[in-house]
Write an enzyme that holds these catalytic residues in place. Structure first.
Site, PDB file in Angstrom:
ATOM      1  CG  HIS A 169      -1.971  -1.046   1.169  1.00 43.74           C
ATOM      2  ND1 HIS A 169      -2.011  -2.120   2.013  1.00 43.74           N
ATOM      3  CD2 HIS A 169      -3.017  -1.175   0.323  1.00 43.74           C
ATOM      4  CE1 HIS A 169      -3.047  -2.873   1.692  1.00 43.74           C
ATOM      5  NE2 HIS A 169      -3.669  -2.332   0.677  1.00 43.74           N
ATOM      6  CG  ASP A 223       1.760  -1.349   3.429  1.00 43.53           C
ATOM      7  OD1 ASP A 223       1.402  -1.234   4.610  1.00 43.53           O
ATOM      8  OD2 ASP A 223       1.103  -1.955   2.555  1.00 43.53           O
TER       9      ASP A 223
HETATM   10  C1  XUL Z   1      -9.147  -6.064   0.710  1.00 47.56           C
HETATM   11  C2  XUL Z   1      -7.965  -6.437  -0.042  1.00 47.56           C
HETATM   12  C3  XUL Z   1      -6.856  -5.434  -0.060  1.00 47.56           C
HETATM   13  C4  XUL Z   1      -6.272  -5.246  -1.411  1.00 47.56           C
HETATM   14  C5  XUL Z   1      -5.192  -4.209  -1.526  1.00 47.56           C
HETATM   15  O1  XUL Z   1     -10.097  -7.048   0.762  1.00 47.56           O
HETATM   16  O2  XUL Z   1      -7.888  -7.514  -0.580  1.00 47.56           O
HETATM   17  O3  XUL Z   1      -5.869  -5.840   0.840  1.00 47.56           O
HETATM   18  O4  XUL Z   1      -5.726  -6.451  -1.871  1.00 47.56           O
HETATM   19  O5  XUL Z   1      -5.628  -2.947  -1.207  1.00 47.56           O
END
Ligand code: XUL
Ligand code: MN
Length: 347
Positions: free
Chosen positions: A51, A54
């Protein structure tokens, strides 16, 4: 015979999670990012997903120049560790400005925030050496039908995607659909929706998708069919394998944990479509159980990869000739039992 695919694996720092849920606090003491990176390396995974925060913690408090400088420092750590960055995803669901959704917020200032933040995530992706931006949209306000105009929301989504595509001519957007949680509904619940919205953007070639097994199951779909569909369009650019016991909250169980046969068919779909041939990674968006002790904290990652590899063997040793003979006879009962016994292995 076509060369057999060697898969590359990855996960994100959030997949070494601490056990909190809406009804209870963490059950494991948080570890640093460096510790998580070390574990990824020790486990022999190839890449990490990020992310935006992150990669650059406390991102909202930092200028674009600071964000780039911190991303550069991270890139050096990744290079030293021999680990690639698979993708970057803007986290559009924590900040107060995203309380009514991100790109579809009813407040123009908040929509601007979501887009600006996404552009910074594109910048981070650039520095980390990946051209893949993953978009999981998370929430669209409270999804009170009267609170938003669906058509206008789709138009806002296209405008936001267009801004990202215009910001960087190399970036590719992989939409990760999910039909519910934290909301009861979502504007982009399936791969069909993701690929359709891609067509309305300024550069449809650079808008594709990411399939998460659990999200497909929550939409009442077979993830293997979603894989075949996305790959028919050449649009499956990333993958979050995990598992899910029916239509409940998003469980992010280890791959194959709830339904081995559904997992087997996902692997078969990946194999028949040549997933990985263009450098795509197999990512596990799995979480440890809340009950997991710290000494077993990484087992769900290692186990998911192990199950995946065992299922690749099962897919490659499935007797297709025999299966096709049953298909020709319309003897699907025999085909069904054949699949079960193949998964059960020798008695
Ligand atoms: C939420 C999910 C997230 C995405 C990335 O369900 O899967 O972790 O993969 O934002
Ligand atoms: Mn995911």
């Amino acid at each position: 015979m076509a060369k057999q695919q060697q898969y590359k694996f990855c996960f994100g720092p959030w997949n070494i999670s601490e056990g909190q849920d809406p009804y209870g606090p963490p059950t494991r003491i948080p570890q640093s990012f460096d510790w998580k990176l070390d574990q990824l390396k020790k486990l022999g995974f190839d890449a990490m997903m990020f992310h935006d925060d992150d990669a650059v913690p406390d991102i909202d408090a930092k200028s674009a120049a600071q964000i780039t400088a911190e991303a550069k420092a991270l890139k050096k750590r990744l290079n030293d560790a021999g680990v690639k960055a698979e993708m970057v995803a803007p986290r559009l669901w924590f900040h107060p400005s995203t309380v009514d959704g991100a790109y579809t917020s009813n407040d123009a200032k908040c929509r601007k925030y979501a887009i600006e933040r996404s552009l910074r995530a594109v910048d981070i992706a650039n520095v980390l050496g990946t051209n893949l931006l993953v978009l999981w949209l998370a929430r669209e306000g409270s999804y009170i039908r009267e609170s938003k105009n669906g058509r206008r929301s789709f138009e806002f989504l296209v405008q936001a995607l267009d801004k990202m595509l215009a910001h960087d001519s190399r970036i590719r957007l992989a939409i990760e659909p999910k039909p519910n949680e934290p909301m009861d509904q979502a504007y982009i619940p399936t791969i069909g929706h993701a690929l359709a919205i891609a067509q309305l953007t300024r550069d449809p070639k650079r808008v594709g998708c990411l399939i998460e097994s659990a999200h497909a199951i929550l939409a009442g779909l077979d993830p293997a069919d979603e894989i075949d569909f996305a790959m028919l369009f050449g649009k499956l650019w990333s993958l979050h394998l995990n598992d899910q016991n029916g239509l409940k909250f998003d469980q992010d169980k280890p791959f194959g944990s709830a339904n081995l046969r559904v997992a087997f068919n996902q692997v078969r779909a990946l194999e028949r479509n040549g997933y990985g041939r263009r450098g795509e990674y197999v990512c596990f968006d799995v979480h440890p159980f809340r009950t997991t002790k710290e000494e077993h904290w990484l087992a769900h990652l290692d186990n998911s990869r192990r199950t995946f590899q065992r299922l690749v063997e099962k897919a490659r040793t499935f007797d297709e000739k025999k299966a096709q003979a049953f298909v020709a006879q319309r003897d699907y009962a025999a085909l069904d039992q054949m699949a079960i016994e193949h998964l059960l292995g020798a008695a």
